[in-house]
Scaffold this motif. Structure first.
Motif, PDB file in Angstrom:
ATOM      1  N   ALA A   7       0.843  -1.185   0.000  1.00 10.33           N
ATOM      2  CA  ALA A   7       0.000   0.000   0.000  1.00 10.33           C
ATOM      3  C   ALA A   7       0.884   1.243   0.000  1.00 10.33           C
ATOM      4  O   ALA A   7       1.964   1.237   0.607  1.00 10.33           O
ATOM      5  N   PRO A   8       0.444   2.292  -0.703  1.00 14.88           N
ATOM      6  CA  PRO A   8      -0.761   2.343  -1.532  1.00 14.88           C
ATOM      7  C   PRO A   8      -0.544   1.630  -2.866  1.00 14.88           C
ATOM      8  O   PRO A   8       0.569   1.200  -3.168  1.00 14.88           O
ATOM      9  N   ARG A  22       4.243   0.738   2.186  1.00 11.71           N
ATOM     10  CA  ARG A  22       4.044  -0.353   3.149  1.00 11.71           C
ATOM     11  C   ARG A  22       4.053  -1.706   2.454  1.00 11.71           C
ATOM     12  O   ARG A  22       3.593  -1.857   1.320  1.00 11.71           O
ATOM     13  N   CYS A  23       4.569  -2.684   3.161  1.00 12.47           N
ATOM     14  CA  CYS A  23       4.629  -4.058   2.671  1.00 12.47           C
ATOM     15  C   CYS A  23       4.386  -4.992   3.844  1.00 12.47           C
ATOM     16  O   CYS A  23       5.082  -4.894   4.866  1.00 12.47           O
ATOM     17  N   TYR A  64      16.719   5.976   0.003  1.00 13.64           N
ATOM     18  CA  TYR A  64      15.720   5.083   0.595  1.00 13.64           C
ATOM     19  C   TYR A  64      16.221   4.545   1.935  1.00 13.64           C
ATOM     20  O   TYR A  64      17.408   4.349   2.122  1.00 13.64           O
ATOM     21  N   SER A  65      15.271   4.280   2.832  1.00 14.28           N
ATOM     22  CA  SER A  65      15.612   3.591   4.068  1.00 14.28           C
ATOM     23  C   SER A  65      14.524   2.563   4.365  1.00 14.28           C
ATOM     24  O   SER A  65      13.392   2.668   3.879  1.00 14.28           O
ATOM     25  N   VAL A  66      14.885   1.543   5.134  1.00 11.86           N
ATOM     26  CA  VAL A  66      13.954   0.480   5.507  1.00 11.86           C
ATOM     27  C   VAL A  66      14.123   0.157   6.984  1.00 11.86           C
ATOM     28  O   VAL A  66      15.133   0.499   7.601  1.00 11.86           O
ATOM     29  N   SER A  67      13.140  -0.515   7.505  1.00  9.54           N
ATOM     30  CA  SER A  67      13.216  -1.044   8.863  1.00  9.54           C
ATOM     31  C   SER A  67      12.525  -2.395   8.886  1.00  9.54           C
ATOM     32  O   SER A  67      11.691  -2.690   8.029  1.00  9.54           O
ATOM     33  N   ARG A  68      12.886  -3.228   9.850  1.00 10.31           N
ATOM     34  CA  ARG A  68      12.275  -4.568   9.956  1.00 10.31           C
ATOM     35  C   ARG A  68      12.084  -4.861  11.445  1.00 10.31           C
ATOM     36  O   ARG A  68      12.814  -5.602  12.075  1.00 10.31           O
ATOM     37  N   ALA A  69      11.034  -4.254  11.975  1.00 16.26           N
ATOM     38  CA  ALA A  69      10.750  -4.400  13.405  1.00 16.26           C
ATOM     39  C   ALA A  69      10.173  -5.770  13.738  1.00 16.26           C
ATOM     40  O   ALA A  69      10.308  -6.249  14.872  1.00 16.26           O
ATOM     41  N   THR A  71       8.560  -9.764  11.742  1.00 15.12           N
ATOM     42  CA  THR A  71       8.674 -10.641  10.579  1.00 15.12           C
ATOM     43  C   THR A  71       7.784 -10.203   9.437  1.00 15.12           C
ATOM     44  O   THR A  71       8.150 -10.323   8.266  1.00 15.12           O
ATOM     45  N   ASP A  72       6.611  -9.671   9.741  1.00 16.81           N
ATOM     46  CA  ASP A  72       5.596  -9.461   8.714  1.00 16.81           C
ATOM     47  C   ASP A  72       5.741  -8.164   7.910  1.00 16.81           C
ATOM     48  O   ASP A  72       5.295  -8.101   6.773  1.00 16.81           O
ATOM     49  N   ASP A  73       6.319  -7.125   8.510  1.00 18.50           N
ATOM     50  CA  ASP A  73       6.277  -5.805   7.886  1.00 18.50           C
ATOM     51  C   ASP A  73       7.662  -5.336   7.460  1.00 18.50           C
ATOM     52  O   ASP A  73       8.637  -5.496   8.201  1.00 18.50           O
ATOM     53  N   PHE A  74       7.707  -4.680   6.302  1.00 18.93           N
ATOM     54  CA  PHE A  74       8.987  -4.195   5.784  1.00 18.93           C
ATOM     55  C   PHE A  74       8.735  -2.897   5.030  1.00 18.93           C
ATOM     56  O   PHE A  74       8.709  -2.860   3.800  1.00 18.93           O
ATOM     57  N   PRO A  75       8.564  -1.780   5.735  1.00 15.36           N
ATOM     58  CA  PRO A  75       8.269  -0.515   5.065  1.00 15.36           C
ATOM     59  C   PRO A  75       9.500   0.111   4.417  1.00 15.36           C
ATOM     60  O   PRO A  75      10.614  -0.015   4.926  1.00 15.36           O
ATOM     61  N   LEU A  76       9.241   0.793   3.310  1.00 18.60           N
ATOM     62  CA  LEU A  76      10.288   1.509   2.571  1.00 18.60           C
ATOM     63  C   LEU A  76       9.981   2.998   2.648  1.00 18.60           C
ATOM     64  O   LEU A  76       8.877   3.415   2.291  1.00 18.60           O
TER      65      LEU A  76
END
Lengths: 112, 112
Positions: A7-8, A22-23, A64-69, A71-76
């Motif tokens: 999303a979106p 969002r992923c 770009y930056s990412v985070s992986r707080a 297992t399920d979510d990986f926002p960019l």
């Protein structure tokens, strides 16, 4: 089973604005990836995460930056969008047998 | 240098005719090879993969590919195409690092 949701679906963004794509995956896969797809260039890896709490840089990480707080979510996140970041962004995941990646439907981003 | 090349950006084929989509790579290390397909407005999905063993690999939807180490190629073939095969096809290579490097893609158009 939804697999991977993004999303979106599409977004028009003014240059200089901050944007988070969002992923989310429901397959409990350890590894996740962000790619951008550009005409004539194929898919290029932006960032990846081998497991929750870790991230790594791919081929085109600048801007770009990412985070992986978890297992399920990986926002960019695009901290300050520029027109060259106009692209289609795909999130993907893979389980411990990394050879098969599962892709989301993509987010079309236009930066003006 | 490690690279993946898909020389044909577009391939038009008559329905029920055979097709071959070409993929070549350059590498100084052992590789794993993949073909992904992207249907219009969708994410990518795995068609087939070569990890080891028989150099002829069969995938979904009647596609197959053959790994030719001496020619550093992994061409995708189908003996008889259908309208539903209209899509973009991406060759991808892993150069020993559990990450995929994608080619620029070949758009397959089926002519009725």
């Amino acid at each position: 089973i939804a697999g991977i949701t993004q999303a979106p679906t599409s977004q028009i963004l003014a240059a200089g604005r901050r944007m988070t794509l969002r992923c989310t995956q429901d397959m409990r896969h350890n590894a996740m990836y962000w790619y951008r797809q550009d005409l004539g260039l194929g898919l290029r890896l932006i960032h990846y995460s081998n497991t929750a709490g870790t991230t790594g840089k791919g081929e085109v990480p600048d801007g770009y930056s990412v985070s992986r707080a978890n297992t399920d979510d990986f926002p960019l996140t695009l901290a300050s969008a520029v027109p060259s970041q106009t692209s289609v962004y795909f999130c993907a995941s893979s389980d411990d047998s990394w050879e098969t990646q599962y892709f989301g439907p993509g987010t079309r981003l236009l930066v003006l | 240098a490690q690279s993946v090349t898909q020389l044909d950006s577009q391939v038009p084929v008559f329905e029920e005719a055979p097709v071959e989509l070409r993929c070549n790579y350059s590498s100084s290390v052992s590789v794993y090879l993949f073909w992904y397909v992207q249907y219009p407005n969708q994410g990518l999905q795995l068609l087939l993969k070569y990890l080891s063993g028989s150099t002829l690999v069969k995938g979904i939807n009647g596609f197959e590919a053959e790994f030719n180490k001496s020619q550093t190629s992994f061409h995708l073939r189908k003996p008889s195409v259908h309208i539903s095969d209209t899509a973009e096809y991406f060759c991808a290579v892993s150069f020993g690092n559990e990450k995929l490097t994608f080619g620029t893609g070949t758009r397959l158009t089926i002519i009725p």
